[in-house]
Design a protein around this motif. Structure first.
Motif, PDB file in Angstrom:
ATOM      1  N   ASP A 108      60.579 -33.444 113.749  1.00  0.00           N
ATOM      2  CA  ASP A 108      60.712 -34.174 112.493  1.00  0.00           C
ATOM      3  C   ASP A 108      62.197 -34.402 112.166  1.00  0.00           C
ATOM      4  OD1 ASP A 108      59.318 -35.245 110.153  1.00  0.00           O
ATOM      5  OD2 ASP A 108      60.315 -33.623 109.046  1.00  0.00           O
ATOM      6  N   PRO A 109      62.597 -35.584 111.833  1.00  0.00           N
ATOM      7  CA  PRO A 109      61.828 -36.800 111.463  1.00  0.00           C
ATOM      8  C   PRO A 109      61.627 -37.772 112.605  1.00  0.00           C
ATOM      9  CG  PRO A 109      64.086 -37.129 110.803  1.00  0.00           C
ATOM     10  CD  PRO A 109      64.029 -35.780 111.479  1.00  0.00           C
ATOM     11  N   ASN A 110      61.804 -37.298 113.872  1.00  0.00           N
ATOM     12  CA  ASN A 110      61.496 -38.124 115.036  1.00  0.00           C
ATOM     13  C   ASN A 110      62.352 -39.394 115.072  1.00  0.00           C
ATOM     14  OD1 ASN A 110      59.255 -36.476 116.135  1.00  0.00           O
ATOM     15  ND2 ASN A 110      58.260 -37.063 114.211  1.00  0.00           N
ATOM     16  N   ILE A 111      63.648 -39.172 115.056  1.00  0.00           N
ATOM     17  CA  ILE A 111      64.583 -40.304 115.035  1.00  0.00           C
ATOM     18  C   ILE A 111      64.511 -41.052 116.360  1.00  0.00           C
ATOM     19  CG2 ILE A 111      67.034 -40.971 114.902  1.00  0.00           C
ATOM     20  CD1 ILE A 111      67.517 -38.516 113.169  1.00  0.00           C
ATOM     21  N   ARG A 112      64.384 -42.375 116.237  1.00  0.00           N
ATOM     22  CA  ARG A 112      64.501 -43.237 117.404  1.00  0.00           C
ATOM     23  C   ARG A 112      65.682 -44.203 117.202  1.00  0.00           C
ATOM     24  NH1 ARG A 112      61.984 -39.696 118.668  1.00  0.00           N
ATOM     25  NH2 ARG A 112      59.970 -39.568 119.769  1.00  0.00           N
ATOM     26  N   ASP A 134      65.073 -45.152 111.770  1.00  0.00           N
ATOM     27  CA  ASP A 134      63.703 -45.615 111.974  1.00  0.00           C
ATOM     28  C   ASP A 134      63.058 -44.719 113.026  1.00  0.00           C
ATOM     29  OD1 ASP A 134      61.342 -46.994 112.025  1.00  0.00           O
ATOM     30  OD2 ASP A 134      62.274 -48.979 112.218  1.00  0.00           O
ATOM     31  N   THR A 135      61.753 -44.559 112.918  1.00  0.00           N
ATOM     32  CA  THR A 135      61.020 -43.735 113.882  1.00  0.00           C
ATOM     33  C   THR A 135      60.560 -44.556 115.090  1.00  0.00           C
ATOM     34  OG1 THR A 135      58.979 -44.113 112.626  1.00  0.00           O
ATOM     35  CG2 THR A 135      60.232 -42.118 112.121  1.00  0.00           C
ATOM     36  N   GLU A 136      60.902 -45.848 115.113  1.00  0.00           N
ATOM     37  CA  GLU A 136      60.580 -46.729 116.230  1.00  0.00           C
ATOM     38  C   GLU A 136      61.885 -47.289 116.791  1.00  0.00           C
ATOM     39  OE1 GLU A 136      57.626 -47.174 117.482  1.00  0.00           O
ATOM     40  OE2 GLU A 136      56.578 -46.005 115.930  1.00  0.00           O
TER      41      GLU A 136
END
Length: 507
Positions: A108-112, A134-136
């Motif tokens: 978390d927070p799964n940074i992309r 953003d997570t994407e």
């Protein structure tokens, strides 16, 4: 620690720069939250942060879409972004070896996607970044998003500068307040250690401070004599005088000085010397008055006792002059042939009495109007019997030379003799006659002039071997160490005397 990107950062300087800001006032501030909200909306990102990178952590002053308020510095993306000259864009963190194993990527927070605009202080010190997350994965930011993110970062720095300036002002104000408090405390300690009573007032004269000596002397409760209540501490006979003089000082800025009777804690009144001076600012305006009260009661009583003794002694000396004059008169009655000489002698004794009365110690009520060390004052006193109601027949002009009790006697005899002779034979024997007496300082000597006019014309100069002439010589030459010259002009006698100035006064 080694800086990401391969160059060193002065962490001590960064710590000082961060400490100069009022960070706590910015935490979760509404104006910063509105910036992260707009940054998230502009970039269509679920998370936007204002991140301040400190030595061991990054703290989020404002956040949108994230609950955490800080993370360790070693996991910080912003620690890299703040070292860039432009926005740092990370399309996919899982493909960057620097961040692929970062706990904020793997968990978390799964940074992309990450984009961070550096926050740089005016002196070039990196502070942190305004970032969107953003997570994407994404390819990049649009030109408008890059421009907007840069503009919003500038707004963040403006808020940081405001907090720094406010903190600096507050620190300066606090330092000034501490310095003022310390100065005030030092003043109170110094004032309380003084033997005098010390007080101060506002520019309008409002009394707002007294030291410990004042309250000890008066026995009044602290604060009870503030304002105008101080005047009530004076003897009723001194209140109007003290108040009038104080108002004059307030109106003119002139120093205040007065002797008055101040009420003591035992209920009596003691003589006190009051003094005050104004304190002015650079513009010359009075910002405060500082004053003292000194107990002079014992000195005043001793002075009054000495004055009484001096007056009694002078009174007895005057009585001696009167007794001598009486004895001369008694002798004249018993020896009629002696009457003319006796009258002259009695007048000379009277002149000596007037000279003594002029220079003797006086009380405030008996003191002559002229200064007692004034040559002109002595001459005015000696010539008073010769003046007329219509106007002065003897006029004194020139430098007023200082005299003392030692020179007053020969001066009195000298000028009395001249005036007596003028009354018998010279200018004062005629109603139109006048005499001009002058005094002038010439180097270390004083030139005394006597010029008669309007009297009987002088055909033949008289002999200068009489007793009066000898008395003049005795006074001016032998006693005062001077010289005398006479000029028997047809218009009247002119006498010039040159006397060493130091012979006239010990001073």
């Amino acid at each position: 620690m080694p800086a990401a990107g391969g160059w060193q950062i002065d962490e001590a300087a960064r710590a000082r720069a961060i400490a100069s800001h009022d960070i706590e006032s910015l935490r979760d501030a509404a104006n910063l939250k509105s910036i992260t909200d707009f940054a998230a909306a502009l970039c269509d990102a679920p998370i936007a942060l204002v991140s301040l990178v400190e030595e061991r952590r990054q703290t989020f002053l404002a956040r949108t879409g994230l609950d955490a308020t800080e993370t360790p510095r070693e996991t910080s993306f912003c620690a890299f972004a703040m070292r860039q000259d432009d926005i740092m864009v990370m399309p996919d963190a899982t493909r960057d070896p620097r961040f692929a194993d970062n706990p904020l990527v793997t968990g978390d927070p799964n940074i992309r996607f990450y984009a961070g605009a550096p926050l740089i202080a005016d002196d070039g010190t990196p502070m942190g970044s305004l970032c969107i997350i953003d997570t994407e994965p994404r390819a990049a930011l649009t030109a408008l998003q890059r421009q907007g993110l840069t503009t919003l970062a500038e707004q963040v720095m403006a808020r940081l500068r405001d907090s720094r300036d406010a903190a600096s002002w507050r620190d300066s104000n606090n330092a000034n307040h501490r310095a003022l408090t310390e100065s005030h405390n030092r003043f109170r300690v110094l004032a309380d250690s003084m033997p005098q009573m010390v007080w101060s007032t506002l520019p309008d004269g409002y009394h707002d401070y007294y030291n410990a000596r004042w309250y000890e002397f008066t026995g009044m409760p602290e604060g009870s004599t503030d304002g105008a209540e101080w005047n009530g501490m004076f003897h009723p006979d001194d209140q109007a005088r003290a108040s009038a003089l104080w108002q004059h000082s307030l109106a003119t800025g002139e120093p205040y000085q007065i002797e008055y009777r101040l009420r003591h804690h035992d209920g009596g009144y003691r003589w006190t010397l009051g003094r005050a001076l104004p304190l002015r600012n650079d513009a010359g305006e009075i910002v405060r008055w500082f004053g003292t009260c000194t107990d002079i009661h014992q000195a005043k009583e001793a002075s009054e006792e000495r004055e009484i003794i001096s007056q009694e002694l002078s009174h007895r000396i005057k009585n001696i002059f009167a007794v001598i004059s009486g004895l001369i008169g008694f002798s004249a009655r018993a020896n009629p042939d002696f009457r003319g000489i006796a009258d002259d002698l009695r007048e000379r004794v009277t002149a000596l009495g007037r000279a003594h009365d002029f220079v003797r110690p006086h009380s405030a009520r008996s003191r002559p109007a002229a200064e007692q060390n004034s040559l002109h004052g002595l001459l005015d006193e000696l010539f008073r019997p010769y003046q007329s109601a219509e106007g002065a027949r003897i006029v004194v002009t020139g430098d007023d030379v200082a005299i003392d009790d030692r020179s007053a006697t020969p001066l009195a005899l000298l000028f009395h003799e001249l005036a007596t002779n003028a009354t018998k034979y010279g200018a004062l024997s005629s109603d139109a006659g006048r005499i001009h007496v002058s005094s002038a300082i010439d180097g270390d000597a004083t030139i005394l002039g006597w010029q008669e006019s309007g009297g009987p014309a002088i055909d033949t100069p008289p002999a200068e071997t009489g007793f009066g002439s000898q008395l003049i010589e005795l006074s001016a030459v032998r006693q005062l160490g001077g010289t005398v010259t006479r000029d028997w002009r047809p218009s009247g006698l002119v006498v010039t005397m040159r006397i060493p100035t130091k012979a006239l006064s010990r001073g």
